[in-house]
Enzyme design. Structure first.
Site, PDB file in Angstrom:
ATOM      1  N   ASP A 271      32.557  12.624  16.403  1.00 61.53           N
ATOM      2  CA  ASP A 271      32.604  11.217  16.002  1.00 61.53           C
ATOM      3  C   ASP A 271      32.455  10.342  17.245  1.00 61.53           C
ATOM      4  O   ASP A 271      33.147  10.553  18.256  1.00 61.53           O
ATOM      5  CB  ASP A 271      33.926  10.907  15.307  1.00 61.53           C
ATOM      6  N   GLU A 314      28.726   7.289  11.869  1.00 61.44           N
ATOM      7  CA  GLU A 314      28.654   7.692  13.275  1.00 61.44           C
ATOM      8  C   GLU A 314      29.243   9.082  13.472  1.00 61.44           C
ATOM      9  O   GLU A 314      29.650   9.446  14.568  1.00 61.44           O
ATOM     10  CB  GLU A 314      29.386   6.677  14.166  1.00 61.44           C
TER      11      GLU A 314
END
Length: 402
Positions: A271, A314
């Site tokens: 992440d 993301e």
């Protein structure tokens, strides 16, 4: 024995010619319909016109043999017969998203060969009927060779449609070169060589091959269209990695295979840190480029048999087929370092990109692939809590295997 064979060939040749003309008319009409039905995909238009120019050239050639047409019709006949394979090659170039004449190198060869061919036709059409045949056969052999080269450059699966067309084009080119040799040796061997009979045999085989090729071309285009649809369904449009659904499917397959073989897999959840701030401060263009940069790094740093996907805005995930915890930790550390180094500046903007990684190795407590994902997700949460830009792993009884 020789005479009946020649008579048989003479008797059936008009029928074969008419049959070939009709078949190519039908195929040309089918390709024309496909052009309109498939949102005017230009390769089908070029292939349809290639069929029709072949039909026109063959029809004029037949009329020329049966009637006393002007000498200029020989030039027109062979111009059409030479134009047909050139349009075929142009359609293949369009299918590959290239200009009709191909790349700069092949376009230069094509232009020079075409100019020589046209000048030779203009000079030899009224001089000797064998000269236009010789030039058309030589020119066609060159075009089929270029088509084989182009098909070989297509990196696409399945390879069967490409292999079929390459084989057909190779036979086309061989027949054309055989025609060149027959015509070229005729003056040397004189009466020992029945040029007309040999040329008719070559023509019959060539007509059959043209029909087979015209029917194989849509197979190539449909295969390409199917691959595009599969890519749209399974790939993330921005990063070209597997999308969430495809990643879960491939991850499930890797999980089941590892369970059955008694091997290990490790799931990494990756992440990007403070990604919303990057979008808010520098704009979505920089954010998108940051995602593409990370995707390229993952593809470059991980192995070909690892499964990599974008599973969130993301957030990325990877399934590693590693049996060593130390190796997996080394991979995660290298990824963090490469992301920080490469993401220091994106599009000339000081982004200072970083990521957090959570990892979990397959263990007895994991009954499903989703269980491994959940463990990796918990490890990722811990990495975020412990300061970000770091990797955390879930301990597993089987994860310490060396």
């Amino acid at each position: 024995m020789d005479c009946p064979t020649a008579m048989s060939l003479t008797m059936h040749l008009p029928t074969l010619l008419v049959t070939s003309v009709m078949i190519n008319l039908l195929i040309g009409g089918m390709l024309w319909a496909m052009y309109h039905l498939r949102h005017r995909e230009r390769c089908f238009l070029y292939w349809a016109v290639a069929c029709l120019t072949f039909v026109a050239g063959t029809a004029i050639a037949v009329a020329e043999r049966l009637t006393d047409l002007p000498v200029g019709t020989t030039f027109v006949t062979h111009l059409l017969l030479g134009l047909s394979p050139m349009l075929l090659l142009a359609g293949i170039h369009l299918l590959m998203d290239l200009p009709p004449a191909g790349t700069r190198g092949s376009a230069r060869i094509l232009y020079v060969a075409s100019v020589i061919y046209l000048l030779g036709l203009a000079a030899g059409a009224g001089f000797d009927p064998h000269v236009p045949r010789f030039l058309t056969a030589l020119y066609s052999a060159l075009l089929f060779s270029l088509a084989i080269y182009r098909l070989g450059a297509i990196e696409r699966k399945p390879r069967l449609p490409l292999a079929i067309l390459q084989t057909l084009f190779a036979i086309h080119g061989t027949l054309m070169m055989a025609q060149v040799l027959v015509i070229g040796l005729a003056p040397v061997l004189g009466g020992q060589l029945d040029v007309e009979t040999l040329l008719k045999l070559i023509l019959v085989n060539h007509l059959l091959l043209v029909s087979a090729t015209a029917m194989a071309l849509p197979l190539l285009a449909f295969t390409r269209a199917e691959q595009i649809l599969v890519a749209l369904a399974e790939q993330d449009g921005l990063t070209q990695l597997l999308n969430r659904r495809a990643f879960y499917r491939e991850g499930e397959l890797a999980f089941n295979k590892a369970r059955k073989a008694g091997n290990l897999i490790t799931v990494l959840m990756i992440d990007l840190d403070h990604f919303k701030q990057i979008n808010d401060r520098w704009g979505h263009a920089v954010g998108d480029e940051s995602l593409r940069t990370v995707a390229d790094l993952l593809t470059a740093e991980l192995r070909d048999d690892d499964v990599i996907g974008r599973v969130g805005g993301e957030e990325f995930a990877a399934v590693l087929r590693n049996n060593s915890r130390e190796a997996v930790e080394a991979v995660a550390a290298r990824l963090l370092q490469r992301i920080a180094e490469t993401g220091r500046e994106i599009n000339n903007v000081p982004v200072h990109l970083s990521a957090s990684i959570g990892g979990a190795t397959l263990g007895p407590e994991h009954g499903r692939f989703q269980d491994v994902l959940a463990s990796a997700d918990r490890a990722l949460y811990r990495a975020k809590q412990n300061g970000r830009n770091r990797a955390e792993f879930v301990a597993s009884p089987m994860g310490a295997r060396a």
